[in-house]
Design a protein around this motif. Sequence first.
Motif, PDB file in Angstrom:
ATOM      1  N   LYS A   1      11.080   3.221  -2.198  1.00 59.96           N
ATOM      2  CA  LYS A   1      10.725   4.336  -1.298  1.00 59.96           C
ATOM      3  C   LYS A   1       9.814   3.859  -0.169  1.00 59.96           C
ATOM      4  CE  LYS A   1      10.131   7.785  -4.622  1.00 59.96           C
ATOM      5  NZ  LYS A   1       9.166   8.693  -5.235  1.00 59.96           N
ATOM      6  N   ALA A   2       8.950   2.900  -0.476  1.00 60.15           N
ATOM      7  CA  ALA A   2       7.973   2.433   0.505  1.00 60.15           C
ATOM      8  C   ALA A   2       8.645   1.823   1.725  1.00 60.15           C
ATOM      9  CB  ALA A   2       7.041   1.408  -0.146  1.00 60.15           C
TER      10      ALA A   2
ATOM     11  N   ALA B   1       2.571  -0.829  -8.669  1.00 51.13           N
ATOM     12  CA  ALA B   1       3.635  -0.117  -7.964  1.00 51.13           C
ATOM     13  C   ALA B   1       4.892  -0.122  -8.823  1.00 51.13           C
ATOM     14  CB  ALA B   1       3.897  -0.799  -6.626  1.00 51.13           C
ATOM     15  N   SER B   2       5.512   1.037  -8.974  1.00 50.96           N
ATOM     16  CA  SER B   2       6.759   1.109  -9.737  1.00 50.96           C
ATOM     17  C   SER B   2       7.924   0.703  -8.837  1.00 50.96           C
ATOM     18  CB  SER B   2       6.971   2.518 -10.268  1.00 50.96           C
ATOM     19  OG  SER B   2       7.224   3.396  -9.181  1.00 50.96           O
ATOM     20  N   LEU B   3       9.006   0.280  -9.467  1.00 54.89           N
ATOM     21  CA  LEU B   3      10.165  -0.156  -8.677  1.00 54.89           C
ATOM     22  C   LEU B   3      10.689   0.961  -7.759  1.00 54.89           C
ATOM     23  CD1 LEU B   3      11.890  -2.575  -8.067  1.00 54.89           C
ATOM     24  CD2 LEU B   3      13.465  -1.849  -9.864  1.00 54.89           C
TER      25      LEU B   3
ATOM     26  N   CYS C   1       0.834  -1.215   0.000  1.00 55.40           N
ATOM     27  CA  CYS C   1       0.000   0.000   0.000  1.00 55.40           C
ATOM     28  C   CYS C   1       0.863   1.257   0.000  1.00 55.40           C
ATOM     29  CB  CYS C   1      -0.928   0.005   1.211  1.00 55.40           C
ATOM     30  SG  CYS C   1      -2.127  -1.344   1.175  1.00 55.40           S
ATOM     31  N   LEU C   2       1.965   1.203   0.749  1.00 57.66           N
ATOM     32  CA  LEU C   2       2.882   2.356   0.787  1.00 57.66           C
ATOM     33  C   LEU C   2       3.506   2.569  -0.594  1.00 57.66           C
ATOM     34  CD1 LEU C   2       4.564   1.659   4.254  1.00 57.66           C
ATOM     35  CD2 LEU C   2       2.929   3.481   3.732  1.00 57.66           C
ATOM     36  N   ALA C   3       3.806   1.475  -1.278  1.00 56.67           N
ATOM     37  CA  ALA C   3       4.378   1.580  -2.621  1.00 56.67           C
ATOM     38  C   ALA C   3       3.345   2.118  -3.613  1.00 56.67           C
ATOM     39  CB  ALA C   3       4.889   0.218  -3.077  1.00 56.67           C
TER      40      ALA C   3
ATOM     41  N   ALA D   1       0.282   5.260  -0.388  1.00 55.62           N
ATOM     42  CA  ALA D   1      -0.068   5.636   0.984  1.00 55.62           C
ATOM     43  C   ALA D   1       1.138   6.297   1.633  1.00 55.62           C
ATOM     44  CB  ALA D   1      -0.505   4.410   1.778  1.00 55.62           C
ATOM     45  N   ASP D   2       0.886   7.255   2.562  1.00 59.95           N
ATOM     46  CA  ASP D   2       1.992   7.996   3.184  1.00 59.95           C
ATOM     47  C   ASP D   2       2.566   7.268   4.389  1.00 59.95           C
ATOM     48  OD1 ASP D   2       1.891  10.561   1.613  1.00 59.95           O
ATOM     49  OD2 ASP D   2      -0.185  10.415   2.286  1.00 59.95           O
ATOM     50  N   ARG D   3       1.697   6.611   5.150  1.00 66.83           N
ATOM     51  CA  ARG D   3       2.183   5.841   6.287  1.00 66.83           C
ATOM     52  C   ARG D   3       1.214   4.702   6.577  1.00 66.83           C
ATOM     53  NH1 ARG D   3       0.019   7.856  11.557  1.00 66.83           N
ATOM     54  NH2 ARG D   3      -1.276   9.674  11.151  1.00 66.83           N
ATOM     55  N   ALA D   4       1.662   3.803   7.454  1.00 61.88           N
ATOM     56  CA  ALA D   4       0.849   2.610   7.700  1.00 61.88           C
ATOM     57  C   ALA D   4       0.817   2.295   9.187  1.00 61.88           C
ATOM     58  CB  ALA D   4       1.407   1.426   6.923  1.00 61.88           C
ATOM     59  N   ILE D   5      -0.254   1.611   9.574  1.00 61.37           N
ATOM     60  CA  ILE D   5      -0.419   1.182  10.966  1.00 61.37           C
ATOM     61  C   ILE D   5      -0.844  -0.291  10.947  1.00 61.37           C
ATOM     62  CG2 ILE D   5      -1.821   1.456  13.069  1.00 61.37           C
ATOM     63  CD1 ILE D   5      -2.214   4.435  12.174  1.00 61.37           C
ATOM     64  N   LEU D   6      -0.190  -1.091  11.791  1.00 55.55           N
ATOM     65  CA  LEU D   6      -0.617  -2.481  11.950  1.00 55.55           C
ATOM     66  C   LEU D   6      -1.076  -2.697  13.388  1.00 55.55           C
ATOM     67  CD1 LEU D   6      -0.919  -5.439  11.038  1.00 55.55           C
ATOM     68  CD2 LEU D   6       1.479  -5.787  11.679  1.00 55.55           C
ATOM     69  N   VAL D   7      -2.291  -3.183  13.534  1.00 51.35           N
ATOM     70  CA  VAL D   7      -2.738  -3.654  14.847  1.00 51.35           C
ATOM     71  C   VAL D   7      -2.431  -5.149  14.839  1.00 51.35           C
ATOM     72  CG1 VAL D   7      -4.658  -3.869  16.452  1.00 51.35           C
ATOM     73  CG2 VAL D   7      -4.564  -1.912  14.874  1.00 51.35           C
TER      74      VAL D   7
END
Lengths: 250, 309
Positions: free
Chosen positions: A193-194, A186-188, A75-77, A80-86
């Motif tokens: 970057k992700a 998603a590009s390489l 998703c970041l790739a 998305a700017d940031r991610a959260i995992l519960v």
Amino acid sequence: MKVLVPVKRVVDANVKVRVKADGTGVDLANVKMAVNPFCEIAIEEAVRLKEAGVATEVIAVSVGAQACQEQLRTCLALGADRAILVQTDAEIQPLGIAKALKAVQDKVGASIVIFGKQSIDGDNSQTGQMFAALTGMPQATFASRVSAADGQLTVVREIDGGLQTVRVKLPAVVTTDLRLNEPRYASLPNIMKAKKKPLDVFSPADLGVDLTPTVKVLKVEPPAERGAGIKVKTVEELVEKLRNEAKVIA
Amino acid sequence: MSVLVVAEHDNKDLKAATRVALAAAKAIGGDVDVLVAGSGSAAVAAAASKIACVRKVLHADNGAYANQLAENIAALVADIGKGYSHVVATHTTGGRNYLPRVAALLDVAQISDIVAVVDAQTFQRPIYAGNAIATVQSSDSIKVISVRGTAYDPVPAEGGAAAVEAVGVAHDTGLSAFVGEEIVKSARPELTAANIIISGGRGMGSADNFKLLEGVADKLSAAIGASRAAVDAGFAPNDMQVGQTGKIVAPDLYIAVGISGAIQHLAGMKDSKVIVAINKDEDAPIFQVADYGLVADLFKAVPELEALL
């Protein structure tokens, strides 16, 4: 405005799953996993809202095992700017997931929360609507077009027999249907970057939520097999069989 | 034990899916009440009162319920449903929209898309696009359940005379507003109610070619369906989609034309009584579930079929 996108790690849509011999579930060992296709559409919609200048930040969130980080990185790739995992290894069900996501929303304060309309494993089609109920938000489910203006969303929804358009006040929940958009690849460089984008991990206890399910799976079985029939050689033969053997046409 | 069944309707007609949900409610056991929430929907309440297994009809007629907005309907159903052991709805786009909201308001799980009632706590439902059937048991005080439209034969529409009780309370949350609706008008039967369905897939090649199916559909009074691949390619509108993420159908006869038979499509039609597949690729997976397979060019076979009917 922030957009929160809950995503689920599921079996890849092209995998034909097999029921375990002991009837406890389906065999997921060494099976390719992916972002649930409808969640991918949700991420794409959120990223487009950011590209259109409507959203300022896109946050992907998942509830599940540590391995869900792979899907969050995807998703970041995708933008998305940031991610959260519960993070939890326990069995989880839609109501518990919705409660965990509400706790995340309480921290994040998103104006739009975009879910996939259903996951292709459980096929429940519940979590978005449950989250909307718990947070008191309106819901625009099965969306095929979303436009934002004046603190409201106008959403075209796929319903049995056609389309319905509703207007909802923000903050609001949207769940995606198939035709909303076509997700990008998603590009390489973006995949690289992700890896550096922030991914925060919380436990259900950190968030003060109880994810204990109330529905017990007693057994999982393969469906009744449908045997292959016969091949007919001509249309005449087909019509004859349908009339006289199957007796389904007059 | 008492079961509340939420009616699916358009303020004029009670949809047949409601009678399937009622069949599931009967299988659960106990008293069965029907809730009709709508606006100007007296005809629906009257239709529901004629169904033999119904104890009473609760009729909430208010502008707030006119367009089945999930926020208002869910608030009402949760309010009334808390007096029941089971709340049952259809697994249509209507039920799918408001029912999880009801479950969350009641702080209970929902059991979606059941295909069988084992007992009052235990149900069977397909998972993984129907590639597995799970038997699940709920320990919640109220069981919230949506029923697949093909799970049971609908209960008869006539034979009863239940009382209709007006429900005065209006839950107008003001969270959402109805803007408009485009319902496809068609002389053909609805996909989920048709006895015969002819569906086209990617093999149809274009939206124009989809018209080929119309001649056969006219002669058989059939509904026309499409695979997800055909919808994705823009050959057919989404409301024609049969499959895991579209409509689940089980007609007497299902004719799959130019459909390869991806598991997601099979999930939506493999309970059909008789399946016919017409495809030029003899290795297409659709032939593994077809009672009658015809390896042929659909552009020749379909007109021939039309001529012979």
